[in-house]
Design a protein around this motif. Structure first.
Motif, PDB file in Angstrom:
ATOM      1  N   GLU A  14       1.291  -1.238  -0.159  1.00  0.00           N
ATOM      2  CA  GLU A  14       0.137   0.083  -0.146  1.00  0.00           C
ATOM      3  C   GLU A  14       0.835   1.071   0.093  1.00  0.00           C
ATOM      4  O   GLU A  14       0.455   2.123  -0.021  1.00  0.00           O
ATOM      5  CB  GLU A  14      -0.937   0.285   1.970  1.00  0.00           C
ATOM      6  CG  GLU A  14      -2.062  -0.866   1.180  1.00  0.00           C
ATOM      7  CD  GLU A  14      -2.602  -1.074   2.349  1.00  0.00           C
ATOM      8  OE1 GLU A  14      -2.255  -0.252   3.246  1.00  0.00           O
ATOM      9  OE2 GLU A  14      -3.535  -2.284   2.340  1.00  0.00           O
ATOM     10  N   SER A  15       2.061   1.071   0.695  1.00  0.00           N
ATOM     11  CA  SER A  15       2.576   2.135   0.379  1.00  0.00           C
ATOM     12  C   SER A  15       3.051   2.749  -0.786  1.00  0.00           C
ATOM     13  O   SER A  15       3.827   4.461  -0.988  1.00  0.00           O
ATOM     14  CB  SER A  15       4.375   1.825   1.621  1.00  0.00           C
ATOM     15  OG  SER A  15       4.994   1.106  -0.094  1.00  0.00           O
ATOM     16  N   GLY A  16       3.119   1.846  -1.576  1.00  0.00           N
ATOM     17  CA  GLY A  16       3.965   2.071  -3.328  1.00  0.00           C
ATOM     18  C   GLY A  16       5.061   2.772  -3.352  1.00  0.00           C
ATOM     19  O   GLY A  16       5.193   2.811  -4.752  1.00  0.00           O
ATOM     20  N   TYR A  17       5.803   2.174  -2.842  1.00  0.00           N
ATOM     21  CA  TYR A  17       7.078   2.175  -2.766  1.00  0.00           C
ATOM     22  C   TYR A  17       7.919   1.290  -3.272  1.00  0.00           C
ATOM     23  O   TYR A  17       8.751   1.257  -4.231  1.00  0.00           O
ATOM     24  CB  TYR A  17       8.431   2.150  -1.775  1.00  0.00           C
ATOM     25  CG  TYR A  17       7.430   4.470  -1.275  1.00  0.00           C
ATOM     26  CD1 TYR A  17       8.337   5.241  -1.967  1.00  0.00           C
ATOM     27  CD2 TYR A  17       6.577   4.535  -0.070  1.00  0.00           C
ATOM     28  CE1 TYR A  17       8.136   6.583  -1.399  1.00  0.00           C
ATOM     29  CE2 TYR A  17       6.756   5.706   0.479  1.00  0.00           C
ATOM     30  CZ  TYR A  17       7.889   7.202  -0.619  1.00  0.00           C
ATOM     31  OH  TYR A  17       7.177   8.239  -0.372  1.00  0.00           O
ATOM     32  N   LEU A  18       6.849  -0.058  -2.939  1.00  0.00           N
ATOM     33  CA  LEU A  18       7.779  -1.045  -4.130  1.00  0.00           C
ATOM     34  C   LEU A  18       7.297  -2.332  -5.017  1.00  0.00           C
ATOM     35  O   LEU A  18       6.002  -1.678  -4.500  1.00  0.00           O
ATOM     36  CB  LEU A  18       7.927  -2.397  -3.225  1.00  0.00           C
ATOM     37  CG  LEU A  18       8.748  -2.122  -1.357  1.00  0.00           C
ATOM     38  CD1 LEU A  18       9.008  -2.761  -0.141  1.00  0.00           C
ATOM     39  CD2 LEU A  18      10.258  -1.968  -1.869  1.00  0.00           C
ATOM     40  N   GLY A  19       7.507  -2.718  -6.146  1.00  0.00           N
ATOM     41  CA  GLY A  19       6.133  -3.401  -6.694  1.00  0.00           C
ATOM     42  C   GLY A  19       5.331  -4.678  -6.078  1.00  0.00           C
ATOM     43  O   GLY A  19       5.720  -5.034  -5.132  1.00  0.00           O
ATOM     44  N   ILE A  20       4.452  -4.816  -6.701  1.00  0.00           N
ATOM     45  CA  ILE A  20       4.071  -5.731  -6.348  1.00  0.00           C
ATOM     46  C   ILE A  20       4.191  -7.494  -5.981  1.00  0.00           C
ATOM     47  O   ILE A  20       4.166  -8.039  -5.483  1.00  0.00           O
ATOM     48  CB  ILE A  20       2.446  -5.745  -7.740  1.00  0.00           C
ATOM     49  CG1 ILE A  20       0.924  -6.975  -6.755  1.00  0.00           C
ATOM     50  CG2 ILE A  20       2.987  -6.104  -8.506  1.00  0.00           C
ATOM     51  CD1 ILE A  20       0.375  -6.196  -5.612  1.00  0.00           C
TER      52      ILE A  20
END
Length: 97
Positions: free
Chosen positions: A67-73
């Motif tokens: 959810e942070s958006g800093y790491l890829g799925i």
């Protein structure tokens, strides 16, 4: 991350776990230490092991970093072999290969 369960132990493929890099991204290094802190075994040359008692914490951690958006799925989602049943507690943070 490639994952599988053997003898009630969740195993993360050593090739897929994050690497700690001195001077690297704060988020990635925090992710590395967070995953390592709840692992039963997290050696440099072997798969990382997680007992069922920490699976809920692992799921929460994976979802939080996703959810942070800093790491890829692909870095925050457990990928199980299609032949394996994903435990209920991990379903929100997992899929099949």
């Amino acid at each position: 991350m490639k994952a599988r369960i053997e003898n009630d132990i969740l195993l993360l493929d050593r090739e897929d776990v994050p690497e700690y890099k001195k001077g690297g991204s704060t988020v990635r290094n925090s992710y590395f230490w967070a995953l390592r802190s709840i692992a039963g075994k997290a050696g440099r040359y072997g798969d990382w092991e997680y007992e069922p008692e920490v699976w809920l914490a692992l799921r929460r951690m994976l979802l939080s970093f996703a959810e942070s958006g800093y790491l890829g799925i692909r870095e925050t989602l457990l990928e199980f072999p299609s032949s394996q049943v994903i435990p209920e507690v991990l379903r929100d943070a997992a899929t099949w290969e």
